[in-house]
Design a protein around this motif. Structure first.
Motif, mmCIF file in Angstrom:
data_model
loop_
_atom_site.group_PDB
_atom_site.id
_atom_site.type_symbol
_atom_site.label_atom_id
_atom_site.label_comp_id
_atom_site.label_asym_id
_atom_site.label_seq_id
_atom_site.Cartn_x
_atom_site.Cartn_y
_atom_site.Cartn_z
ATOM 1 N N PRO A 21 0.569 -1.313 -0.038
ATOM 2 C CA PRO A 21 0.081 0.156 -0.013
ATOM 3 C C PRO A 21 0.936 1.230 -0.081
ATOM 4 C CG PRO A 21 -0.043 -1.121 2.170
ATOM 5 C CD PRO A 21 0.730 -2.138 1.172
ATOM 6 N N ARG A 24 1.944 5.117 0.965
ATOM 7 C CA ARG A 24 1.753 5.966 2.101
ATOM 8 C C ARG A 24 0.940 7.084 2.001
ATOM 9 N NH1 ARG A 24 4.160 10.544 4.808
ATOM 10 N NH2 ARG A 24 4.835 10.101 6.697
ATOM 11 N N THR A 68 -0.695 -2.495 8.690
ATOM 12 C CA THR A 68 -0.341 -2.266 7.178
ATOM 13 C C THR A 68 0.157 -0.777 6.923
ATOM 14 O OG1 THR A 68 -1.889 -3.921 6.838
ATOM 15 C CG2 THR A 68 -0.969 -2.330 4.980
ATOM 16 N N THR A 69 -0.494 0.161 7.683
ATOM 17 C CA THR A 69 -0.024 1.321 7.528
ATOM 18 C C THR A 69 1.220 1.851 7.915
ATOM 19 O OG1 THR A 69 -2.594 2.521 7.728
ATOM 20 C CG2 THR A 69 -0.776 4.014 8.187
ATOM 21 N N ALA A 108 3.564 0.892 5.294
ATOM 22 C CA ALA A 108 3.710 1.775 4.319
ATOM 23 C C ALA A 108 4.503 2.972 4.443
ATOM 24 C CB ALA A 108 2.172 2.317 3.989
#
Length: 903
Positions: free
Chosen positions: A13, A15, A51-52, A55
């Motif tokens: 993913p 940013r 997950t963030t 990223a």
């Protein structure tokens, strides 16, 4: 055919523009690249920003750590199929410069070997494989495979995974060794400063420090809770409303989340609200797919707008064409959809299934058909998908589909019923498999009578060959039930129905005919017919099954008294399996077990253990096979050969549950092998209980399927002194006559050995020497057997000593005396390692062989091919050699070996 790779699963993913910088967490994840780290685990409940964080970590990685390259795999439920997962792992590694050959099976050793070769250039490079959302994995074989990669991947490659719960991996061991970096919920919680940056800078809200502190305290730094609060606060322009909202922001998470999501959704337009609900059933979203569900044409534009408004949408590729909803947000949307429109979820799933089917996404099409509870459609789609799934060996996926279909759906389809029967056969449910095959035949008859019924079946190759396939499975069932005539009848029926190009059916039919002949004791016919099976499988291009048949052919040659022929078959098959650089683990593991058994018979126990260790690493992980139990049996025989009967019995106990009655005749039952160990160990009561339970007597007629048990009974009777010697000799003579008539020279030699022991035990040495000498003189390969004699323990040693001491023997007595002295020399030798080796821990024969090849111009992979082992196994041998010689390099090992007179 290789497993299809979904490109969207390989994109990390991007940013987010409004992301709050969290350098403390980025620095923690950077520890992933420490050379000693094997795994970085980012583990926390949903909505904590796992997950963030990755990223954010990836965004500046090329400046912080230019030597690092990162491959990404977004996991979903489908990755519980190991073949599918490995296909995406290989693609992810390839996307960052690791040239790994595509695999046709779940060959973890080959994958590790390819990665090891690939990381050698350029030097100093580091690679990270990210497995995002690992909590979706429930399959034990996948956890085993990931554990294998953790243990064996080279130091330049690291694993990083995000998960909602700790996986069943050796975390404690990695933690103790300092090889685990952990990022937990406590680390991911927003600090007060980070929360303030999020509300004021990222989300543009005008909140006081007290407001931020209150929200941070009530959400406990939970990222999703902060985001939900921020989205709700955006619609409250008045300061008084903001204060009241914050004051009311209390209670359990469930009620708070329900309230916040209601507030967020309530602020959307009717068009967006309708779009969100209708697409909530999807776990992946793209414009055209969304249009298929909504009936609109603005799916792509709507997704882009939702992403721009930061509405819980996660991009899955860098082209912004595939997305997913935040998992928690999707869950809430689905609950609301069901509550407001209870009739719509099934319709939406059916539309999704239609779209995926039209775009050749078979797995997603089947899954949505199941979600729609449209089982007729699901069955049709499974029929279409089975050929590809079977060729790709996605057995777990196929078995999952078949078990999820209702009985009426399975029964109306000959293909579904037949393969359901196969699945039950492989689990040992023979009666259940029989019933499924009855259903398959009934479906074919119904289709022949009614064209409308037949029109409902998918027109596939499996449908055309269904009658022959059913016959093959029935032959396998008969084989499992020891019904030799039934096996022959059904196998011939399969061959009669097979066309000249139906190579798989022909290979299976000839194979089962060969096994039936072997089970009947006709080794000549078994070898001839089974050879036709091998040729048919070769014509089909089915190398894995072709290699598997070598194990059976080798067993037949051992029965025929030609162990050297069996060894050549194993070695040639291993060469074929590894010559193209892509070994096939299932067959290769079995071949190493076969070589271990042959080495054990020769008395080369160290070499046998080396082959067993190689087989342990390579053993099949993706499906249950009939050969898995053999590793435990041969390992038990090796332990018994050194007198460790307790470990031998324990290994048999571990292996017995893995035995599956099916395609191979049960010629050496584990229970009888256990009884043999008990006899030599003096535990006659346990062995007697086995014989009584089996109902074996000296008056039984010869039957090759029970020959191993009868010879075990003879050993028990000789050890216990009952019944009369004449009865034992009579049984042995009947067995001998049957073995001679069928050209089973291996059986003939074993029977003669027991006759010699019987005569010697009664005090008739001349008769014992005559029988033993004649057996050795007539045996095709008398020098290929050592443990056949030594496994009999003290009674055989007494016979050998008497034979070696006899004076002026006759012709057969001389043969017996010569061979007895050879065997006694082996028993009395202190070690098979050269006496000039002054090492505390001597090298085994296998290690000496490796050492001699290290003293050559051959490369590591070339040495591995010469030894018929994987590069990883060669590395294991080399490390042991280095440890024993107290060196660290190949050159130093050769020099030290010369100093010790080993080269």
């Amino acid at each position: 055919m290789s497993t299809p790779v979904l490109a969207t699963k390989l994109f990390a993913p991007a940013r987010r523009r409004q992301l709050v910088a969290r350098p403390r967490l980025v620095a923690l994840v950077d520890e992933t690249l420490d050379p000693h780290q094997r795994l970085t685990l980012v583990s926390a409940p949903a909505g904590f920003g796992k997950t963030t964080l990755l990223a954010d970590w990836l965004a500046g990685l090329d400046q912080r750590r230019p030597e690092a390259r990162v491959g990404w795999v977004s996991l979903d439920d489908g990755d519980n199929d190991l073949t599918r997962l490995l296909a995406h792992v290989i693609a992810a590694l390839g996307s960052v410069g690791l040239d790994v050959a595509p695999q046709t099976s779940t060959d973890l050793a080959a994958l590790v070997n390819d990665v090891t070769r690939a990381v050698e250039d350029p030097p100093g490079q580091q690679w990270v494989l990210v497995l995002d959302d690992y909590h979706v994995i429930a399959a034990a074989e996948v956890h085993e495979a990931v554990g294998f990669l953790l243990d064996h991947l080279p130091d330049q490659v690291h694993l990083l995974m995000t998960t909602r719960s700790d996986p069943p991996l050796p975390l404690a061991r990695l933690r103790t060794r300092g090889q685990l970096t952990e990022v937990r919920a406590a680390d991911l919680r927003f600090t007060p400063d980070e929360a303030e940056q999020f509300f004021t800078r990222a989300m543009g809200l005008d909140l006081t420090t007290d407001d931020v502190h209150a929200l941070e305290q009530r959400t406990e730094g939970w990222a999703a809770g902060l985001q939900l609060a921020a989205l709700s606060l955006r619609g409250l322009p008045q300061r008084g409303e903001v204060a009241r909202f914050i004051d009311a922001f209390t209670g359990s998470n469930r009620f708070v989340i329900d309230y916040l999501v209601d507030e967020v959704l309530a602020q959307q337009t009717d068009s967006v609200h309708d779009f969100l609900l209708r697409t909530a059933v999807l776990d992946k979203l793209t414009g055209a797919l969304c249009d298929a569900l909504t009936g609109r044409t603005d799916g792509g534009r709507t997704l882009a707008a939702l992403e721009g408004s930061n509405l819980f949408l996660v991009p899955l590729d860098d082209q912004r064409t595939w997305y997913r909803y935040h998992h928690l947000f999707a869950d809430v949307l689905r609950v609301r959809l069901l509550a407001q429109h209870p009739d719509q979820p099934r319709q939406l799933h059916r539309r999704a299934s239609d779209w995926y089917s039209a775009h050749c996404y078979a797995e997603d099409a089947v899954r949505h058909a199941f979600e729609a509870e449209d089982f007729e459609r699901a069955g049709y789609l499974v029929e279409q998908a089975i050929p590809t799934v079977r060729r790709n060996r996605q057995d777990v996926l196929m078995l999952t589909w078949l078990s999820a279909l209702p009985d009426p759906v399975r029964r109306r389809s000959p293909v579904l019923s037949a393969f359901s029967g196969w699945s039950l056969l492989m689990t040992g449910d023979l009666d259940g498999a029989d019933a499924r095959l009855d259903d398959a035949e009934a479906a074919l008859e119904a289709g022949a009578r009614d064209q409308a019924i037949r029109a409902a079946w998918a027109d596939t190759e499996d449908l055309r060959t269904a009658p022959a396939t059913i016959a093959v499975f029935r032959a396998a069932l008969a084989q499992a039930r020891r019904d030799v005539p039934g096996t022959v009848r059904h196998a011939r029926s399969a061959l009669d129905q097979a066309g000249p190009d139906d190579h798989f059916i022909r290979g299976a039919g000839f194979g089962l005919l060969g096994l039936a002949a072997w089970a009947a004791g006709d080794v000549r016919e078994g070898l001839s017919t089974f050879g036709q099976a091998v040729r048919a499988l070769h014509a089909a291009g089915n190398l894995v099954d072709e290699l598997d048949t070598t194990v059976v052919l080798a067993d037949m040659w051992v029965t025929a008294g030609r162990p050297s022929r069996a060894r050549r078959l194993h070695e040639q098959a291993l060469q074929s399996a590894t010559s193209n650089g892509e070994p096939y683990p299932r067959a290769t593991a079995d071949l190493h077990v076969g070589l271990a058994e042959l080495d054990r018979e020769l008395g080369e126990l160290a070499d046998a253990e080396d082959h067993l260790e190689t087989a342990r690493v390579l053993r099949e992980r993706s499906s249950i096979t009939e050969n898995r139990y053999r590793w435990y049996v041969v390992s038990a025989q090796v332990r018994a050969a050194v007198g460790d009967y307790a470990s031998a019995v324990r290994l048999l106990d571990e292996g017995e549950p893995l035995y599956r009655r099916g395609f191979y005749p049960e010629l050496r039952p584990i229970a009888a092998t256990r009884a043999r160990f008990h006899i030599v160990d003096g535990s006659l009561e346990a062995a007697t209980a086995w014989a009584d339970d089996r109902g074996l007597t000296v008056d039984d007629e010869p039957d090759y399927l029970h020959e191993y048990e009868h010879l075990t009974l003879v050993r028990l009777l000789l050890a216990s002194g009952r019944p009369e010697l004449s009865s034992v000799l009579t049984l042995l003579e009947r067995l001998h006559t049957a073995a001679v008539d069928a050209a089973r020279d291996g059986s003939v030699l074993e029977i003669r050995v027991l006759q010699a022991l019987a005569h010697h035990g009664s005090g008739d040495l001349p008769a014992a020497l005559a029988v033993l000498g004649r057996a050795l003189a007539e045996a095709p390969e008398p020098d290929s057997y050592v443990r056949l004699y030594l496994d009999e323990g003290e009674p055989m040693l007494a016979l050998l000593r008497d034979a070696a001491a006899v004076r002026e023997p006759d012709e057969y007595g001389e043969v017996a005396r010569t061979y007895a002295r050879k065997l006694l020399d082996r028993v009395d030798a202190p070690s098979s390692v050269p006496t000039q080796q002054p090492l505390v821990d001597p090298l085994s024969q296998r290690e000496l062989e490796v050492l001699r090849l290290l003293d050559s111009e051959l490369t590591g992979p070339e040495i591995a091919r010469r030894l018929y082992v994987s590069v990883n196994t060669l590395r294991t041998h080399t490390k042991r050699i280095f440890t024993k010689l107290d060196v660290n390099t190949r050159t130093a090992a050769v020099r030290r070996a010369r100093e010790h007179g080993l080269l």
